[in-house]
Design a protein around this motif. Sequence first.
Motif, PDB file in Angstrom:
ATOM      1  N   VAL A  20      35.215 -50.579 -43.022  1.00 52.51           N
ATOM      2  CA  VAL A  20      33.545 -50.020 -43.088  1.00 52.51           C
ATOM      3  C   VAL A  20      32.517 -50.679 -44.509  1.00 52.51           C
ATOM      4  O   VAL A  20      31.871 -51.069 -43.911  1.00 52.51           O
ATOM      5  CB  VAL A  20      33.302 -48.604 -42.720  1.00 52.51           C
ATOM      6  CG1 VAL A  20      33.005 -48.099 -44.278  1.00 52.51           C
ATOM      7  CG2 VAL A  20      31.916 -48.367 -42.043  1.00 52.51           C
ATOM      8  N   PHE A  21      32.938 -50.826 -45.005  1.00 50.13           N
ATOM      9  CA  PHE A  21      32.330 -51.392 -45.747  1.00 50.13           C
ATOM     10  C   PHE A  21      32.356 -53.241 -45.846  1.00 50.13           C
ATOM     11  O   PHE A  21      31.402 -54.140 -45.519  1.00 50.13           O
ATOM     12  CB  PHE A  21      33.033 -51.795 -47.699  1.00 50.13           C
ATOM     13  CG  PHE A  21      32.984 -50.354 -48.179  1.00 50.13           C
ATOM     14  CD1 PHE A  21      31.454 -49.632 -47.320  1.00 50.13           C
ATOM     15  CD2 PHE A  21      33.629 -50.345 -49.093  1.00 50.13           C
ATOM     16  CE1 PHE A  21      31.479 -48.078 -48.137  1.00 50.13           C
ATOM     17  CE2 PHE A  21      33.607 -48.504 -49.428  1.00 50.13           C
ATOM     18  CZ  PHE A  21      32.403 -47.771 -49.275  1.00 50.13           C
ATOM     19  N   LEU A  22      33.756 -53.564 -45.104  1.00 51.27           N
ATOM     20  CA  LEU A  22      33.724 -55.485 -44.728  1.00 51.27           C
ATOM     21  C   LEU A  22      32.480 -54.999 -43.287  1.00 51.27           C
ATOM     22  O   LEU A  22      31.675 -56.381 -43.453  1.00 51.27           O
ATOM     23  CB  LEU A  22      35.318 -55.093 -43.937  1.00 51.27           C
ATOM     24  CG  LEU A  22      35.630 -56.951 -43.136  1.00 51.27           C
ATOM     25  CD1 LEU A  22      35.065 -58.108 -44.504  1.00 51.27           C
ATOM     26  CD2 LEU A  22      36.674 -56.656 -42.761  1.00 51.27           C
ATOM     27  N   LEU A  23      32.588 -54.417 -43.087  1.00 55.53           N
ATOM     28  CA  LEU A  23      31.657 -54.637 -41.320  1.00 55.53           C
ATOM     29  C   LEU A  23      30.003 -54.099 -41.656  1.00 55.53           C
ATOM     30  O   LEU A  23      29.796 -55.136 -41.010  1.00 55.53           O
ATOM     31  CB  LEU A  23      31.812 -53.459 -40.372  1.00 55.53           C
ATOM     32  CG  LEU A  23      33.533 -53.699 -39.437  1.00 55.53           C
ATOM     33  CD1 LEU A  23      33.450 -52.297 -38.950  1.00 55.53           C
ATOM     34  CD2 LEU A  23      33.515 -54.228 -38.757  1.00 55.53           C
ATOM     35  N   ALA A  30      25.580 -61.899 -41.262  1.00 57.06           N
ATOM     36  CA  ALA A  30      25.218 -62.261 -39.827  1.00 57.06           C
ATOM     37  C   ALA A  30      23.646 -61.779 -39.806  1.00 57.06           C
ATOM     38  O   ALA A  30      23.666 -62.938 -39.162  1.00 57.06           O
ATOM     39  CB  ALA A  30      26.015 -60.996 -38.544  1.00 57.06           C
ATOM     40  N   ILE A  31      22.787 -61.241 -40.463  1.00 51.69           N
ATOM     41  CA  ILE A  31      21.556 -61.324 -40.541  1.00 51.69           C
ATOM     42  C   ILE A  31      21.507 -62.620 -40.900  1.00 51.69           C
ATOM     43  O   ILE A  31      19.691 -63.026 -40.360  1.00 51.69           O
ATOM     44  CB  ILE A  31      21.367 -59.809 -41.184  1.00 51.69           C
ATOM     45  CG1 ILE A  31      21.344 -58.560 -40.652  1.00 51.69           C
ATOM     46  CG2 ILE A  31      19.445 -59.975 -41.826  1.00 51.69           C
ATOM     47  CD1 ILE A  31      21.166 -57.253 -40.697  1.00 51.69           C
ATOM     48  N   ILE A  32      21.641 -63.001 -42.008  1.00 55.36           N
ATOM     49  CA  ILE A  32      21.404 -63.792 -42.305  1.00 55.36           C
ATOM     50  C   ILE A  32      21.468 -64.905 -41.845  1.00 55.36           C
ATOM     51  O   ILE A  32      20.910 -66.177 -41.873  1.00 55.36           O
ATOM     52  CB  ILE A  32      22.921 -63.938 -44.085  1.00 55.36           C
ATOM     53  CG1 ILE A  32      22.004 -63.413 -44.783  1.00 55.36           C
ATOM     54  CG2 ILE A  32      22.205 -65.770 -43.945  1.00 55.36           C
ATOM     55  CD1 ILE A  32      20.483 -63.861 -46.121  1.00 55.36           C
ATOM     56  N   LYS A  33      22.840 -65.316 -41.121  1.00 57.09           N
ATOM     57  CA  LYS A  33      22.538 -66.408 -40.452  1.00 57.09           C
ATOM     58  C   LYS A  33      21.990 -65.920 -38.752  1.00 57.09           C
ATOM     59  O   LYS A  33      21.346 -66.899 -38.751  1.00 57.09           O
ATOM     60  CB  LYS A  33      24.566 -65.823 -39.280  1.00 57.09           C
ATOM     61  CG  LYS A  33      24.902 -66.994 -38.292  1.00 57.09           C
ATOM     62  CD  LYS A  33      24.634 -68.406 -38.861  1.00 57.09           C
ATOM     63  CE  LYS A  33      25.137 -69.434 -38.327  1.00 57.09           C
ATOM     64  NZ  LYS A  33      25.534 -70.396 -38.394  1.00 57.09           N
ATOM     65  N   ILE A 169      24.708 -51.800 -33.795  1.00 56.72           N
ATOM     66  CA  ILE A 169      23.558 -51.299 -34.034  1.00 56.72           C
ATOM     67  C   ILE A 169      22.783 -52.907 -34.760  1.00 56.72           C
ATOM     68  O   ILE A 169      21.609 -53.404 -33.761  1.00 56.72           O
ATOM     69  CB  ILE A 169      23.481 -50.003 -33.842  1.00 56.72           C
ATOM     70  CG1 ILE A 169      23.917 -48.982 -32.632  1.00 56.72           C
ATOM     71  CG2 ILE A 169      21.473 -50.061 -33.408  1.00 56.72           C
ATOM     72  CD1 ILE A 169      23.092 -47.993 -32.867  1.00 56.72           C
ATOM     73  N   SER A 170      22.948 -52.656 -36.056  1.00 54.60           N
ATOM     74  CA  SER A 170      22.375 -53.031 -37.002  1.00 54.60           C
ATOM     75  C   SER A 170      21.801 -54.464 -36.317  1.00 54.60           C
ATOM     76  O   SER A 170      21.562 -55.522 -36.163  1.00 54.60           O
ATOM     77  CB  SER A 170      22.792 -52.723 -38.352  1.00 54.60           C
ATOM     78  OG  SER A 170      22.176 -53.588 -38.877  1.00 54.60           O
ATOM     79  N   VAL A 171      23.193 -55.628 -36.389  1.00 52.64           N
ATOM     80  CA  VAL A 171      23.446 -57.472 -36.071  1.00 52.64           C
ATOM     81  C   VAL A 171      22.401 -56.281 -34.169  1.00 52.64           C
ATOM     82  O   VAL A 171      22.013 -58.131 -34.311  1.00 52.64           O
ATOM     83  CB  VAL A 171      24.345 -57.571 -35.843  1.00 52.64           C
ATOM     84  CG1 VAL A 171      24.932 -58.579 -35.383  1.00 52.64           C
ATOM     85  CG2 VAL A 171      25.783 -57.443 -37.263  1.00 52.64           C
ATOM     86  N   ILE A 172      23.051 -56.346 -33.496  1.00 52.20           N
ATOM     87  CA  ILE A 172      22.292 -56.569 -32.301  1.00 52.20           C
ATOM     88  C   ILE A 172      20.393 -56.238 -32.070  1.00 52.20           C
ATOM     89  O   ILE A 172      19.898 -57.031 -31.638  1.00 52.20           O
ATOM     90  CB  ILE A 172      23.074 -56.092 -31.047  1.00 52.20           C
ATOM     91  CG1 ILE A 172      24.261 -55.695 -30.846  1.00 52.20           C
ATOM     92  CG2 ILE A 172      22.493 -55.582 -30.235  1.00 52.20           C
ATOM     93  CD1 ILE A 172      24.867 -55.130 -30.003  1.00 52.20           C
ATOM     94  N   GLY A 173      20.404 -55.205 -32.676  1.00 49.88           N
ATOM     95  CA  GLY A 173      19.067 -54.794 -33.126  1.00 49.88           C
ATOM     96  C   GLY A 173      18.341 -56.152 -33.935  1.00 49.88           C
ATOM     97  O   GLY A 173      16.852 -56.444 -33.471  1.00 49.88           O
TER      98      GLY A 173
END
Length: 441
Positions: A20-23, A30-33, A169-173
Amino acid sequence: MSSSNDRVSVWSIAGPSILVFLLSTLAGVAIIKIVAGLGTSAVVATTAGQRVHFIQLALLMGMGAATTALISRAWGGNNLSLAVDTMKLSIKFGLGICLLVTALAMIGAGPIASFFQLTGESRELAISYIRWMFLFAPFQGLVMMMSTASRAAGDAKAPLYIGIVSNVISVIGAYMLAYGVAGLPAMGVQGAAIGWGVAYLISAIVYFSRWYLGHLKLPFKVDEGGEKAKTKQFINISMPATVEQLIMQGAMLVFIGFVAQYGAEAFAAYGVGINIMSVAAVIGLGFSIAASANVGMSLGAGKPEQALEASMEALKLAVTIMALVGLGFGVFAEDISEFMVDDSRVVEISTLFLRILAFLLPILGIDFVLSGAMRGAGDTRYPLIAGIMTSLGVRLPLAALCIWLDLPVWCIFSVFLFDQLMKCLLLTRRYRQKRWLTVFS
């Protein structure tokens, strides 16, 4: 509850926790990307915002140390009412701290951006990102305190399942709101922060609902006549851990200020490198949590030798795995950097940084596990002492020396190695003395 609960396997806690920490870390990468497609200014702003966010995490981790030590010991001693009441107390503290941090971030976003020596577009984007991110801070506080309490009782699966949903949800959102997908407004950096925050809002609702309905290992209600958590005891354990984290993060902010003097490219490269390093650091964090929980449970059951065995098992696994990951980082440093950013100069500096971090990872594993074992026993003061001595006595003076002598950028990144090596020597000495096992008694 029974005596079989006095210790659970290292992997049963470390495995789901690492995942979960890895995710969560990959979501940050991913947000930086995602924002990289908006330009270097967006990457710089997001890096600054995430760095400030670590201060909030430091506060929550400090309280998490007390939560783990007290709940794991209560659980190992078959004291369910004390474990549940401690969970409720930690939630109250977590929410209170996060509300305060939110208010401060709303007011101080401008000065914070200026601290990082950001100007023009980078500064304005950073201010916006910080304000939107911290608007959702209380929800993250609730999630972190509840997940910490669950792991302290040996349940790492509930935090894992909820964490998977949250990070997806975080990445998609973040992507949808940053670029305006499916009819949503294109909000750029603001959208990335909002997407991340909404994920925590949803997670908080799910967590609290499951807890209230009795679907967590620690129930919502227990016998009213049971033992209550002691606020003073909670504060006495959490304060040193909180101060340690604040000093570490404060020192890191000053360190970043030194890095910023090398230019925007070095600053962006630091953001790339530190996010990639965080992917590996979660391995050490997972084993740290496993060591804390097992040490607390074993001591609660009156078995100090078992506490030592559990911590050594976690240490061996953490160092071995992090050394192997470090090797991979060193070999594929350039490929990783090119994947993250398009700027050739940022790629060049990031590659250097990653190769230095490759040597750091096994040393970091020692730090995580030994500190975690001591905190699980309630000894939060010595990790604080070690952190102060190395952060203020090694990292910052060496970083300042790099600036004063106008050394190449790789030299200031190498400071991490000396800092962590000294800290691990101090922690190892303390661990071998075994006095940390009886601090809480």
